[in-house]
Scaffold this motif. Structure first.
Motif, PDB file in Angstrom:
ATOM      1  N   SER A   1       0.833  -1.183  -0.548  1.00 18.29           N
ATOM      2  CA  SER A   1      -0.339   0.150   0.141  1.00 18.29           C
ATOM      3  C   SER A   1       0.798   0.833  -0.333  1.00 18.29           C
ATOM      4  CB  SER A   1      -1.330   0.799   0.830  1.00 18.29           C
ATOM      5  OG  SER A   1      -1.581  -0.912   1.224  1.00 18.29           O
ATOM      6  N   ARG A   2       1.969   1.408  -0.758  1.00 18.15           N
ATOM      7  CA  ARG A   2       2.728   3.078  -1.230  1.00 18.15           C
ATOM      8  C   ARG A   2       2.700   2.966  -2.587  1.00 18.15           C
ATOM      9  NH1 ARG A   2       7.732   1.435  -1.277  1.00 18.15           N
ATOM     10  NH2 ARG A   2       8.222  -1.724  -0.723  1.00 18.15           N
ATOM     11  N   LEU A   3       3.555   4.236  -2.459  1.00 18.26           N
ATOM     12  CA  LEU A   3       2.822   4.009  -4.565  1.00 18.26           C
ATOM     13  C   LEU A   3       5.012   4.002  -4.662  1.00 18.26           C
ATOM     14  CD1 LEU A   3       2.380   8.108  -4.832  1.00 18.26           C
ATOM     15  CD2 LEU A   3       1.277   5.868  -6.128  1.00 18.26           C
ATOM     16  N   GLY A   4       5.817   3.331  -3.996  1.00 17.37           N
ATOM     17  CA  GLY A   4       6.259   3.330  -4.851  1.00 17.37           C
ATOM     18  C   GLY A   4       7.430   4.471  -5.753  1.00 17.37           C
ATOM     19  N   PRO A   5       8.366   4.021  -6.633  1.00 16.12           N
ATOM     20  CA  PRO A   5       9.134   5.129  -7.513  1.00 16.12           C
ATOM     21  C   PRO A   5       8.484   5.659  -7.998  1.00 16.12           C
ATOM     22  CG  PRO A   5       9.926   3.148  -8.354  1.00 16.12           C
ATOM     23  CD  PRO A   5       9.381   2.721  -7.022  1.00 16.12           C
ATOM     24  N   ASN A   6       8.318   7.159  -8.475  1.00 16.11           N
ATOM     25  CA  ASN A   6       7.374   8.014  -8.744  1.00 16.11           C
ATOM     26  C   ASN A   6       8.236   9.356  -9.079  1.00 16.11           C
ATOM     27  OD1 ASN A   6       7.431   9.288  -6.210  1.00 16.11           O
ATOM     28  ND2 ASN A   6       5.165   8.616  -5.857  1.00 16.11           N
ATOM     29  N   GLU A   7       9.577   9.912  -8.852  1.00 15.30           N
ATOM     30  CA  GLU A   7      10.304  10.848  -9.084  1.00 15.30           C
ATOM     31  C   GLU A   7      10.594  10.303 -10.532  1.00 15.30           C
ATOM     32  OE1 GLU A   7       9.650  13.989  -6.922  1.00 15.30           O
ATOM     33  OE2 GLU A   7       8.463  13.074  -6.019  1.00 15.30           O
ATOM     34  N   ALA A   8      11.853   9.937 -10.586  1.00 17.87           N
ATOM     35  CA  ALA A   8      12.503   9.723 -12.001  1.00 17.87           C
ATOM     36  C   ALA A   8      12.155   9.958 -12.535  1.00 17.87           C
ATOM     37  CB  ALA A   8      14.016   9.100 -10.796  1.00 17.87           C
ATOM     38  N   GLY A   9      11.995  10.187 -13.144  1.00 15.60           N
ATOM     39  CA  GLY A   9      11.241  10.164 -14.846  1.00 15.60           C
ATOM     40  C   GLY A   9      10.213   9.811 -14.237  1.00 15.60           C
TER      41      GLY A   9
END
Lengths: 121, 345
Positions: free
Chosen positions: B48-56
């Motif tokens: 229940s979390r978003l995971g990688p979402n900043e890089a690219g």
């Protein structure tokens, strides 16, 4: 050069390239990363407490027994593979012989079980 | 690809080096990025979390960001460590994992080295990483590392056996160690007189597949078999003293070997680069085949990581007992049953 040698040469070259790649990444890093060694930094990490005694302590002997058991079955596997590719050619004689072979080696597990090697107190 | 390279009339070793660099670049960059993103997103959603979402876009460049970050970190060798062995361990682990990819058939002509003893070679090479792990644990001169290294070695050898023995079942059925032959037998086989979907060995070697997957989970030291790196007891086990890019190399090797075992499982049990309805010898399979194999690999790694986030950790003795008293005898029975059925029919 025969095909066999040729394909293993490929394997060798691939391995060399893989090692070279790791070396290249580490080498590239050496230009980018800082290097400021201090004695405290180089102490072995033991959750923030100063390490007591040597890092190379004595360890559980059981691992040695597992290693011995492993050798038995790994050698068994080495003998199983050549038979496995020709299972049909040997027919029922092969099945009988291999069943005997596997059966005898399985006794090692039973013996280990009986001696309670697999139970940790 | 081969013909374009051959046109330059290069020596064999030059071609091989070019292909090695090409394949490694192809495996590590695009495939690595896709697999990494897929696995990290999947793991995150399970928690229940978003995971990688900043890089690219959609976090797709996370792997590059990680490498860029870790490569700038200071490289610390502990004062008491055995420096040569300490530096050597990541090389062994990474090379052992990448060498597995050499023998994999990606398509009828899309292969790197065609070895007659394909699967035997794969099993032999993949087990070299146990030595690297043991070296890493020993060379660190740290109690956590040593315990972690010993646990890892004990676990790797205990689960090497069920894996090897599960593969013997497949070899008996295919009658060959050659991975191409194993794929062909699955594509051209038939089961109960039906032949349109071939005979993926998962149908006849279900027991073998389950044993292989459990052993894979343990070989990867993933939960529920992660005692060697149990973070609440041993920090990170044999990797405790590694920092910066060397630590990341161990980490990449772990993910690459999840992929490698995924590919091997797909080749042995799920039909390899072939899918029902495709002609496995056609030229287009050199393009479609690798994609099919990538899809199957993602499926298998999905199972691995699904289990990882579902089950709690075993105890060290339960782990050994599970391998020696359940998996190995079961695998031996599976071999005998396969042999009898093979000869009888």
């Amino acid at each position: 050069m025969s095909d066999l040698l040729r394909s293993y040469l490929t394997v060798f070259i691939f391995g060399a390239v893989a090692v070279g790649l790791v070396g290249a990444v580490l080498g590239l890093g050496s230009f980018l990363r800082p290097k400021r060694p201090r004695p405290e930094k180089l102490i072995a990490y033991e959750s923030g407490v100063d390490p007591v005694g040597e890092g190379w302590t004595q360890a559980e002997i059981r691992y040695y027994i597992f290693a011995l058991l492993f050798v038995v079955f790994d050698v068994e596997a080495v003998f199983l593979f050549p038979y496995a590719t020709r299972a049909e050619a040997y027919g029922w004689y092969g099945v009988g012989a291999m069943a005997l072979f596997i059966g005898i080696l399985t006794l090692t597990i039973l013996e280990a079980w009986r001696k309670k090697v697999l139970r940790w107190s | 690809m081969t013909s374009a390279v051959l046109a330059f009339e290069m020596a064999y070793w030059q071609q091989s080096v070019l292909r090695s660099v090409g394949v490694l670049a192809a495996v590590l960059l695009p495939a690595g990025t896709i697999v990494y993103l897929f696995l990290f997103k999947m793991m995150s959603f399970m928690q229940s979390r978003l995971g990688p979402n900043e890089a690219g876009p959609y976090g797709s460049l996370q792997l590059l960001a990680e490498v860029g970050k870790w490569i700038q970190k200071e490289d610390i060798f502990p004062a008491k460590a055995d420096r040569k062995l300490f530096a050597m361990a990541p090389y062994i682990v990474v090379a052992s994992v990448l060498l597995v990819y050499v023998a994999v058939p990606f398509g009828p002509d899309a292969w790197f080295a065609r070895l007659d003893t394909g699967i035997f070679y794969v099993l032999a090479v993949s087990s070299i990483s146990a030595i690297g792990v043991l070296i890493a644990g020993w060379a660190s001169a740290n109690k956590y590392s040593l315990i972690g290294g010993l646990r890892a070695a004990g676990q790797l050898i205990a689960y090497e056996l069920p894996m090897v023995l599960a593969v013997v079942g497949v070899v008996v059925q295919a009658g060959s160690l050659d991975l191409f032959e194993i794929v062909r037998m699955q594509a051209e086989g038939e089961i109960f007189g039906l032949s349109w979907f071939g005979n993926p060995f998962i149908l006849t070697q279900m027991v073998g597949f389950v044993i292989f997957m459990i052993a894979t989970q343990a070989e990867l030291t993933q939960p529920p078999f992660d005692m060697p790196v149990a973070e609440s007891e041993l920090v990170t086990g044999y990797m405790t003293e590694y920092s910066g890019i060397r630590f990341l190399l161990f980490f990449i090797a772990e993910f690459a070997s999840a992929g490698a075992f995924g590919i091997i499982a797909a080749t042995l049990f799920l039909g390899g680069y072939w899918l029902p309805g495709l002609d496995m010898h056609a030229d287009y399979m050199n393009v479609v085949g690798p994609l099919v194999l990538l899809g199957k690999m993602l499926f298998v790694t999905f199972i691995i990581f699904w289990v990882r986030f579902t089950y709690p950790r075993f105890r060290e003795d339960q782990l050994q007992k599970f391998a020696w008293t359940l998996l190995i005898p079961l695998a031996l029975v599976n071999i005998l049953a396969t042999m009898v059925l093979k000869v009888a029919f």
